[in-house]
Write a protein that holds these residues in place. Structure first.
Motif, PDB file in Angstrom:
ATOM      1  N   GLY A   7       0.800  -1.226   0.000  1.00 30.94           N
ATOM      2  CA  GLY A   7       0.000   0.000   0.000  1.00 30.94           C
ATOM      3  C   GLY A   7       0.829   1.270   0.000  1.00 30.94           C
ATOM      4  N   ILE A   8       2.047   1.204  -0.463  1.00 31.72           N
ATOM      5  CA  ILE A   8       2.929   2.367  -0.470  1.00 31.72           C
ATOM      6  C   ILE A   8       2.482   3.382  -1.514  1.00 31.72           C
ATOM      7  CG2 ILE A   8       5.298   3.126  -0.973  1.00 31.72           C
ATOM      8  CD1 ILE A   8       6.185   0.474   0.394  1.00 31.72           C
ATOM      9  N   THR A   9       2.006   2.897  -2.648  1.00 24.04           N
ATOM     10  CA  THR A   9       1.508   3.773  -3.697  1.00 24.04           C
ATOM     11  C   THR A   9       0.074   3.368  -3.999  1.00 24.04           C
ATOM     12  OG1 THR A   9       1.979   4.671  -5.898  1.00 24.04           O
ATOM     13  CG2 THR A   9       2.364   2.321  -5.592  1.00 24.04           C
ATOM     14  N   PHE A  10      -0.647   4.201  -4.737  1.00 22.49           N
ATOM     15  CA  PHE A  10      -2.023   3.809  -5.009  1.00 22.49           C
ATOM     16  C   PHE A  10      -2.052   2.615  -5.951  1.00 22.49           C
ATOM     17  CE2 PHE A  10      -1.890   6.492  -8.759  1.00 22.49           C
ATOM     18  CZ  PHE A  10      -1.259   7.636  -8.338  1.00 22.49           C
ATOM     19  N   GLU A  11      -3.109   1.824  -5.783  1.00 21.09           N
ATOM     20  CA  GLU A  11      -3.220   0.519  -6.430  1.00 21.09           C
ATOM     21  C   GLU A  11      -3.081   0.583  -7.955  1.00 21.09           C
ATOM     22  OE1 GLU A  11      -6.347  -3.226  -6.483  1.00 21.09           O
ATOM     23  OE2 GLU A  11      -6.695  -1.558  -5.109  1.00 21.09           O
ATOM     24  N   GLU A  12      -3.666   1.581  -8.584  1.00 26.96           N
ATOM     25  CA  GLU A  12      -3.617   1.646 -10.043  1.00 26.96           C
ATOM     26  C   GLU A  12      -2.191   1.860 -10.558  1.00 26.96           C
ATOM     27  OE1 GLU A  12      -5.053   1.276 -13.887  1.00 26.96           O
ATOM     28  OE2 GLU A  12      -5.937   0.722 -11.971  1.00 26.96           O
ATOM     29  N   PHE A  13      -1.396   2.678  -9.866  1.00 33.72           N
ATOM     30  CA  PHE A  13       0.005   2.854 -10.264  1.00 33.72           C
ATOM     31  C   PHE A  13       0.728   1.512 -10.156  1.00 33.72           C
ATOM     32  CE2 PHE A  13       4.477   3.637  -9.573  1.00 33.72           C
ATOM     33  CZ  PHE A  13       4.776   4.600 -10.528  1.00 33.72           C
ATOM     34  N   GLU A  14       0.553   0.858  -9.016  1.00 35.17           N
ATOM     35  CA  GLU A  14       1.196  -0.434  -8.799  1.00 35.17           C
ATOM     36  C   GLU A  14       0.777  -1.446  -9.870  1.00 35.17           C
ATOM     37  OE1 GLU A  14       0.936  -3.739  -5.350  1.00 35.17           O
ATOM     38  OE2 GLU A  14       1.625  -1.757  -4.678  1.00 35.17           O
ATOM     39  N   ASN A  15      -0.527  -1.499 -10.172  1.00 36.95           N
ATOM     40  CA  ASN A  15      -1.012  -2.438 -11.186  1.00 36.95           C
ATOM     41  C   ASN A  15      -0.392  -2.188 -12.558  1.00 36.95           C
ATOM     42  OD1 ASN A  15      -2.643  -3.804  -9.380  1.00 36.95           O
ATOM     43  ND2 ASN A  15      -4.470  -2.623  -9.894  1.00 36.95           N
ATOM     44  N   GLN A  16      -0.136  -0.936 -12.879  1.00 35.50           N
ATOM     45  CA  GLN A  16       0.429  -0.602 -14.193  1.00 35.50           C
ATOM     46  C   GLN A  16       1.897  -1.001 -14.328  1.00 35.50           C
ATOM     47  OE1 GLN A  16      -0.945   0.742 -16.990  1.00 35.50           O
ATOM     48  NE2 GLN A  16      -2.987   0.852 -16.109  1.00 35.50           N
ATOM     49  N   VAL A  17       2.644  -1.032 -13.222  1.00 36.64           N
ATOM     50  CA  VAL A  17       4.086  -1.273 -13.323  1.00 36.64           C
ATOM     51  C   VAL A  17       4.550  -2.615 -12.758  1.00 36.64           C
ATOM     52  CG1 VAL A  17       4.587   1.205 -13.335  1.00 36.64           C
ATOM     53  CG2 VAL A  17       4.693  -0.053 -11.169  1.00 36.64           C
ATOM     54  N   LYS A  18       3.727  -3.298 -11.980  1.00 32.51           N
ATOM     55  CA  LYS A  18       4.202  -4.480 -11.254  1.00 32.51           C
ATOM     56  C   LYS A  18       4.661  -5.634 -12.138  1.00 32.51           C
ATOM     57  CE  LYS A  18      -0.261  -6.644 -10.554  1.00 32.51           C
ATOM     58  NZ  LYS A  18      -1.244  -7.071  -9.588  1.00 32.51           N
ATOM     59  N   ASP A  19       4.127  -5.741 -13.355  1.00 31.25           N
ATOM     60  CA  ASP A  19       4.507  -6.852 -14.229  1.00 31.25           C
ATOM     61  C   ASP A  19       5.569  -6.468 -15.259  1.00 31.25           C
ATOM     62  OD1 ASP A  19       2.756  -8.636 -12.956  1.00 31.25           O
ATOM     63  OD2 ASP A  19       1.076  -7.917 -14.170  1.00 31.25           O
ATOM     64  N   LEU A  20       6.048  -5.227 -15.203  1.00 31.71           N
ATOM     65  CA  LEU A  20       7.091  -4.784 -16.127  1.00 31.71           C
ATOM     66  C   LEU A  20       8.459  -5.249 -15.639  1.00 31.71           C
ATOM     67  CD1 LEU A  20       5.818  -1.147 -16.831  1.00 31.71           C
ATOM     68  CD2 LEU A  20       5.453  -3.218 -18.211  1.00 31.71           C
ATOM     69  N   LYS A  21       9.404  -5.247 -16.550  1.00 34.11           N
ATOM     70  CA  LYS A  21      10.760  -5.691 -16.232  1.00 34.11           C
ATOM     71  C   LYS A  21      11.736  -4.517 -16.314  1.00 34.11           C
ATOM     72  CE  LYS A  21       9.924 -10.335 -18.049  1.00 34.11           C
ATOM     73  NZ  LYS A  21       8.524 -10.214 -17.797  1.00 34.11           N
TER      74      LYS A  21
END
Length: 182
Positions: free
Chosen positions: A42-56
């Motif tokens: 929960g450090i950043t808002f969920e949508e930001f995390e969702n957009q970058v979490k699967d990138l390399k």
């Protein structure tokens, strides 16, 4: 998000919001001063995390987050009047700091810190805008993934402690579980 997938992510980005003249740069992180977080805490808002979490590492990103998935809509009800006594220091009103445009840290009734922007100083009250400065704005992020890998236990604990809590599992003691799905 599945807690077994806590990832350490480091990004460099530019954050833009639109205004009458076009995009306005409001924040920038760089390779030398990146934004770093561990997913699932929960450090950043969920949508930001969702957009970058699967990138390399090395991947570029360019996406927009609508207000409802960021800081919410601008709420007129969050513009409030507070008695001037709230802003006294050693018995005197703080005229140097409490001026229109300044952001002032305040405490709520339970001791949580909130920031509000001074809108107007009147005879007996100070008008404060308690909305986040980016409330109501579409946030356009353009950036690059600097690092993306499984988070270490130390990173999970360190970032969770910065938030004032445990490690993201149901225990407030990070030593009582492995914090990867307890």
């Amino acid at each position: 998000m599945d807690k077994t997938e806590n990832k350490y992510i480091s990004v460099a980005y530019k954050l833009y919001v639109a205004d009458e003249e076009g995009p306005d740069l409001v924040e920038e992180t760089t390779e030398g001063r990146p934004f770093e977080f561990v997913t699932g805490l929960g450090i950043t808002f969920e949508e930001f995390e969702n957009q970058v979490k699967d990138l390399k590492q090395g991947d570029a990103f360019d996406f927009t987050v609508v207000p409802e998935k960021a800081y919410g809509e601008y709420e007129e009800d969050y513009v409030i009047e507070l008695p001037k006594q709230v802003f006294e220091v050693d018995g005197s009103f703080d005229e140097e700091q409490v001026i229109p445009g300044n952001v002032i840290p305040l405490l709520d009734s339970t001791g949580n810190q909130l920031n509000g922007m001074v809108v107007e100083v009147k005879d007996d009250v100070v008008v404060m805008d308690m909305n986040h400065p980016l409330a109501g704005e579409e946030l356009h992020f353009v950036g690059t993934i600097l690092e993306a890998r499984p988070a270490t236990m130390d990173e999970i604990e360190e970032m969770a402690n910065l938030l004032g809590g445990g490690c993201g599992c149901d225990s407030s003691d990070c030593g009582s579980c492995d914090c990867t799905g307890c």
